[in-house]
Design an enzyme around this catalytic site. Structure first.
Site, PDB file in Angstrom:
ATOM      1  N   GLY A  13       0.791  -1.244   0.000  1.00 57.41           N
ATOM      2  CA  GLY A  13       0.000   0.000   0.000  1.00 57.41           C
ATOM      3  C   GLY A  13       0.812   1.277   0.000  1.00 57.41           C
ATOM      4  O   GLY A  13       0.316   2.326   0.434  1.00 57.41           O
ATOM      5  N   ASN A  15       1.598   3.029  -2.608  1.00 59.58           N
ATOM      6  CA  ASN A  15       0.919   3.952  -3.529  1.00 59.58           C
ATOM      7  C   ASN A  15      -0.342   4.532  -2.895  1.00 59.58           C
ATOM      8  O   ASN A  15      -0.661   5.713  -3.087  1.00 59.58           O
ATOM      9  CB  ASN A  15       0.598   3.254  -4.853  1.00 59.58           C
ATOM     10  CG  ASN A  15       1.796   3.225  -5.790  1.00 59.58           C
ATOM     11  OD1 ASN A  15       2.202   4.257  -6.309  1.00 59.58           O
ATOM     12  ND2 ASN A  15       2.385   2.049  -5.963  1.00 59.58           N
ATOM     13  N   MET A  91      -3.575  -6.685  -7.401  1.00 53.93           N
ATOM     14  CA  MET A  91      -2.939  -7.714  -8.219  1.00 53.93           C
ATOM     15  C   MET A  91      -3.929  -8.656  -8.906  1.00 53.93           C
ATOM     16  O   MET A  91      -3.686  -9.853  -8.998  1.00 53.93           O
ATOM     17  CB  MET A  91      -1.960  -8.511  -7.347  1.00 53.93           C
ATOM     18  CG  MET A  91      -0.835  -7.664  -6.835  1.00 53.93           C
ATOM     19  SD  MET A  91       0.044  -6.837  -8.195  1.00 53.93           S
ATOM     20  CE  MET A  91       1.296  -5.964  -7.289  1.00 53.93           C
ATOM     21  N   ARG A  92      -5.019  -8.081  -9.375  1.00 49.62           N
ATOM     22  CA  ARG A  92      -6.003  -8.869 -10.110  1.00 49.62           C
ATOM     23  C   ARG A  92      -6.448  -8.098 -11.335  1.00 49.62           C
ATOM     24  O   ARG A  92      -6.398  -6.872 -11.333  1.00 49.62           O
ATOM     25  CB  ARG A  92      -7.260  -9.114  -9.263  1.00 49.62           C
ATOM     26  CG  ARG A  92      -7.033 -10.055  -8.156  1.00 49.62           C
ATOM     27  CD  ARG A  92      -8.216 -10.180  -7.231  1.00 49.62           C
ATOM     28  NE  ARG A  92      -7.760 -10.952  -6.103  1.00 49.62           N
ATOM     29  CZ  ARG A  92      -7.719 -12.279  -6.087  1.00 49.62           C
ATOM     30  NH1 ARG A  92      -8.214 -12.962  -7.101  1.00 49.62           N
ATOM     31  NH2 ARG A  92      -7.243 -12.919  -5.060  1.00 49.62           N
ATOM     32  N   HIS A 110       1.121   0.889 -13.056  1.00 46.82           N
ATOM     33  CA  HIS A 110       1.836  -0.334 -13.426  1.00 46.82           C
ATOM     34  C   HIS A 110       3.333  -0.033 -13.503  1.00 46.82           C
ATOM     35  O   HIS A 110       3.724   0.992 -14.072  1.00 46.82           O
ATOM     36  CB  HIS A 110       1.324  -0.856 -14.777  1.00 46.82           C
ATOM     37  CG  HIS A 110       1.945  -2.162 -15.149  1.00 46.82           C
ATOM     38  ND1 HIS A 110       1.575  -3.365 -14.569  1.00 46.82           N
ATOM     39  CD2 HIS A 110       2.956  -2.465 -16.008  1.00 46.82           C
ATOM     40  CE1 HIS A 110       2.308  -4.334 -15.068  1.00 46.82           C
ATOM     41  NE2 HIS A 110       3.157  -3.824 -15.940  1.00 46.82           N
TER      42      HIS A 110
HETATM   43  C1  GAR Z   1       3.621  -1.227  -7.304  1.00 47.31           C
HETATM   44  O1  GAR Z   1       4.929  -1.286  -7.821  1.00 47.31           O
HETATM   45  C2  GAR Z   1       2.614  -1.243  -8.440  1.00 47.31           C
HETATM   46  O2  GAR Z   1       3.038  -0.536  -9.572  1.00 47.31           O
HETATM   47  C3  GAR Z   1       2.542  -2.717  -8.725  1.00 47.31           C
HETATM   48  O3  GAR Z   1       2.551  -3.328  -7.460  1.00 47.31           O
HETATM   49  C4  GAR Z   1       3.280  -2.503  -6.561  1.00 47.31           C
HETATM   50  C5  GAR Z   1       2.426  -2.250  -5.350  1.00 47.31           C
HETATM   51  O4  GAR Z   1       3.144  -1.561  -4.359  1.00 47.31           O
HETATM   52  N1  GAR Z   1       1.356  -3.047  -9.464  1.00 47.31           N
HETATM   53  C6  GAR Z   1       1.294  -4.003 -10.370  1.00 47.31           C
HETATM   54  O5  GAR Z   1       2.250  -4.709 -10.650  1.00 47.31           O
HETATM   55  C7  GAR Z   1      -0.061  -4.158 -11.034  1.00 47.31           C
HETATM   56  N2  GAR Z   1       0.030  -4.993 -12.172  1.00 47.31           N
HETATM   57  P1  GAR Z   1       2.381  -0.837  -3.185  1.00 47.31           P
HETATM   58  O6  GAR Z   1       1.426  -1.872  -2.571  1.00 47.31           O
HETATM   59  O7  GAR Z   1       3.462  -0.439  -2.217  1.00 47.31           O
HETATM   60  O8  GAR Z   1       1.633   0.342  -3.748  1.00 47.31           O
END
Ligand code: GAR
Length: 202
Positions: A13, A15, A91-92, A110
């Site tokens: 989390g 982001n 992640m879905r 992404h």
């Molecule tokens: C981030 O790097 C995001 O870009 C990626 O997962 C991570 C989550 O980090 N998302 C994907 O790969 C989606 N396909 P966070 O939970 O610290 O935000």
């Protein structure tokens, strides 16, 4: 005008936190009405608790089908009065019932320069391909995998001694900049979508 955001996250989390921080410093005229996770142990839930943001665990195994799952998430977000959904490390692949309920009102971050390295393990894909530049992308979500209209991108160099950890840390810094910025542009009504092209302007 203040808008309500719904955030979907699966894990750490960071982001999600970058959105909270932007709101707290007055850079985003928004309120996070709800965090939805698909993972009961997501650290994002702790962040929601700390900031008194309502949070819901939506168990993906608790529904008759994926479509029913996403219909129920759409219901929850509509109930909360959400205007824009942010996928912040969710992640879905989201399905039609949610996309139809929020057309061009779902954005995703992404960790690659799309259309390169879609799907899972984007950093590993970039390292294995041997690219010299990677980065991150914020885009509107359509029914494909990481395929909707691109709003913002930021590039970083890839070094020969990079690991998944070092590259993802470098990209994450950019993610925390462009995700809140894309939300700000949306709120300010500066995004015009025609087909697959997003124009930014007044
Ligand atoms: C981030 O790097 C995001 O870009 C990626 O997962 C991570 C989550 O980090 N998302 C994907 O790969 C989606 N396909 P966070 O939970 O610290 O935000």
């Amino acid at each position: 005008m203040m808008i309500k955001l719904g955030v979907l996250a699966s894990g750490r989390g960071s982001n999600f936190q970058s959105i909270i921080n932007s709101i707290d410093r007055g850079a985003l005229d928004a309120e996070i009405a709800c965090l939805i996770t698909d993972n009961p142990t997501a650290y994002a839930i702790e962040r929601a608790k700390l900031h008194k943001i309502p949070h819901v665990y939506a168990n993906p195994n608790g529904y008759a089908s994926k479509d029913v799952y996403y219909r129920s998430i759409a219901d929850e977000l509509q109930f909360c009065g959400v205007e824009l959904i942010v996928l912040a490390g969710f992640m879905r692949v989201v399905r039609k019932p949610l996309i139809d309920a929020f057309p061009m009102r779902i954005v995703n971050i992404h960790p690659s320069l799309l259309p390169s390295f879609k799907g899972m393990h984007a950093h590993m894909q970039a390292l294995e391909y041997g690219v010299r530049i990677s980065g991150c992308t914020v885009h509107f979500v359509d029914e494909g995998v990481d395929s909707g209209p691109i709003i913002l991108q930021e590039a970083v160099p890839v070094f020969s001694d990079d690991t998944v950890e070092s590259l993802s840390a470098r990209i994450l810094e950019c993610e925390h900049r462009i995700l809140p910025l894309a939300i700000k542009l949306y709120i300010e009504g500066k995004l015009r979508v025609t087909g697959n092209i997003v124009k930014i302007g007044d």
